[in-house]
Design a protein around this motif. Structure first.
Motif, PDB file in Angstrom:
ATOM      1  N   PHE A   1      -7.453  -7.950  -2.224  1.00  0.00           N
ATOM      2  CA  PHE A   1      -7.400  -6.527  -2.555  1.00  0.00           C
ATOM      3  C   PHE A   1      -7.985  -5.680  -1.429  1.00  0.00           C
TER       4      PHE A   1
ATOM      5  N   ALA B   1      -3.301  -2.951  -2.163  1.00  0.00           N
ATOM      6  CA  ALA B   1      -4.193  -1.792  -2.239  1.00  0.00           C
ATOM      7  C   ALA B   1      -4.481  -1.512  -3.713  1.00  0.00           C
ATOM      8  N   VAL B   2      -5.754  -1.421  -4.060  1.00  0.00           N
ATOM      9  CA  VAL B   2      -6.133  -1.191  -5.457  1.00  0.00           C
ATOM     10  C   VAL B   2      -5.586   0.141  -5.947  1.00  0.00           C
ATOM     11  N   GLU B   3      -5.743   1.180  -5.134  1.00  0.00           N
ATOM     12  CA  GLU B   3      -5.303   2.520  -5.534  1.00  0.00           C
ATOM     13  C   GLU B   3      -3.798   2.687  -5.326  1.00  0.00           C
TER      14      GLU B   3
ATOM     15  N   SER C   1      -0.535   0.365  -9.184  1.00  0.00           N
ATOM     16  CA  SER C   1      -1.835   0.000  -8.622  1.00  0.00           C
ATOM     17  C   SER C   1      -1.825  -1.468  -8.216  1.00  0.00           C
TER      18      SER C   1
ATOM     19  N   TYR D   1     -11.850  -9.325  -1.071  1.00  0.00           N
ATOM     20  CA  TYR D   1     -11.817  -7.896  -1.360  1.00  0.00           C
ATOM     21  C   TYR D   1     -12.278  -7.191  -0.090  1.00  0.00           C
TER      22      TYR D   1
ATOM     23  N   LYS E   1     -15.060  -0.881  -7.356  1.00  0.00           N
ATOM     24  CA  LYS E   1     -13.908  -1.391  -8.100  1.00  0.00           C
ATOM     25  C   LYS E   1     -13.769  -2.909  -7.986  1.00  0.00           C
TER      26      LYS E   1
ATOM     27  N   SER F   1      -9.458  -1.672  -0.714  1.00  0.00           N
ATOM     28  CA  SER F   1      -9.900  -0.450  -1.385  1.00  0.00           C
ATOM     29  C   SER F   1     -10.961   0.266  -0.551  1.00  0.00           C
ATOM     30  N   GLU F   2     -11.065   1.562  -0.774  1.00  0.00           N
ATOM     31  CA  GLU F   2     -12.134   2.338  -0.144  1.00  0.00           C
ATOM     32  C   GLU F   2     -13.387   2.329  -1.006  1.00  0.00           C
ATOM     33  N   ASP F   3     -13.272   1.768  -2.212  1.00  0.00           N
ATOM     34  CA  ASP F   3     -14.348   1.845  -3.198  1.00  0.00           C
ATOM     35  C   ASP F   3     -14.874   0.448  -3.538  1.00  0.00           C
TER      36      ASP F   3
ATOM     37  N   ASP G   1       0.866  -1.178   0.000  1.00  0.00           N
ATOM     38  CA  ASP G   1       0.000   0.000   0.000  1.00  0.00           C
ATOM     39  C   ASP G   1       0.899   1.222   0.000  1.00  0.00           C
TER      40      ASP G   1
END
Length: 246
Positions: free
Chosen positions: A82, A56-58, A63, A101, A89, A84-86, A7
């Protein structure tokens, strides 16, 4: 299990590391990466293979999706999780045979459940024996262990190539081992049935390897475990015959 955490957000990375270290089991070897370049170097190094990747995806430099692509080029067995905050995705990561996820901020109970599922998965596909000795963590395939013997406080874990040490009690050892593969034959010994060559006159002979070649170690059978060994070994040999006929 060897676990890699990636990350670029250092705060999130430190939080994830802290949560993993807080788990009841301390048998995980962790490596953290806040640099995509460092992660790619580790992915490309055969000796740095990991069992689990938290990605971390972002990422600005790299990435998690790009990292997953690199991982899958050389490692199809590692579990990829994975972060992520989203939630939206999630659909973009399934092509990597994603194990899980997790939404940020990651909750301890959620992480614990994921790690336990990963452990069960690995023990089903490739049964492992996890232990530590003098602050070093070890992960051995159960198929590589020929027998384990206790002497005082130390357990000696024998493989064909090396002997490892641990302070595990015999009860802890038996709880970790596959009961279909291992059997206790003495208060201080447990053997892998795959390595047993014969049972003669109150002794079990276990195949071992030394500098001079293949040999056998003779281990006495305790009266307490004699009948259990007799029935279980007979069943094991019969099952092996059936498989060879098929």
């Amino acid at each position: 299990m060897r676990i890699a955490l990636f990350d670029e957000n250092v705060d999130d990375l430190n939080l994830l590391q802290s949560l993993l270290l807080s788990l009841a089991s301390q048998e995980h070897e962790l490596a953290t990466f806040d640099s995509g370049l460092d992660l790619l170097k580790a992915i490309g190094a055969e000796e740095e293979r990991f069992d689990i990747y938290f990605l971390a995806v972002e990422g600005k430099q790299l990435s998690g999706i790009e990292a997953a692509e690199a991982i899958r080029e050389s490692n199809l067995e590692a579990l990829i999780i994975f972060l992520s905050e989203d939630m939206e995705k999630m659909a973009s990561v399934f092509k990597f045979q994603t194990f899980d996820y997790l939404l940020k901020p990651v909750l301890f109970e959620t992480l614990k459940e994921t790690v336990e599922r990963a452990r069960r998965y690995f023990n089903t596909i490739h049964p492992y024996f996890e232990f530590s000795f003098k602050k070093r963590n070890f992960l051995l395939s159960m198929n590589d262990i020929s027998y384990i013997g206790k002497s005082g406080r130390i357990a000696y874990i024998h493989t064909e190539n090396e002997i490892y040490k641990s302070y595990l009690t015999m009860s802890e050892i038996m709880n970790k081992l596959n009961p279909d593969l291992f059997i206790r034959i003495h208060g201080s010994y447990v053997v892998n049935l795959n390595y047993v060559t014969k049972v003669v006159n109150g002794e079990v002979f276990v195949r071992t390897k030394s500098e001079t070649g293949i040999s056998e170690a003779a281990i006495s059978i305790s009266r307490t475990f004699k009948e259990d060994l007799k029935s279980k070994y007979a069943f094991f040999v019969n099952q092996r015959r059936v498989k060879s006929i098929k």
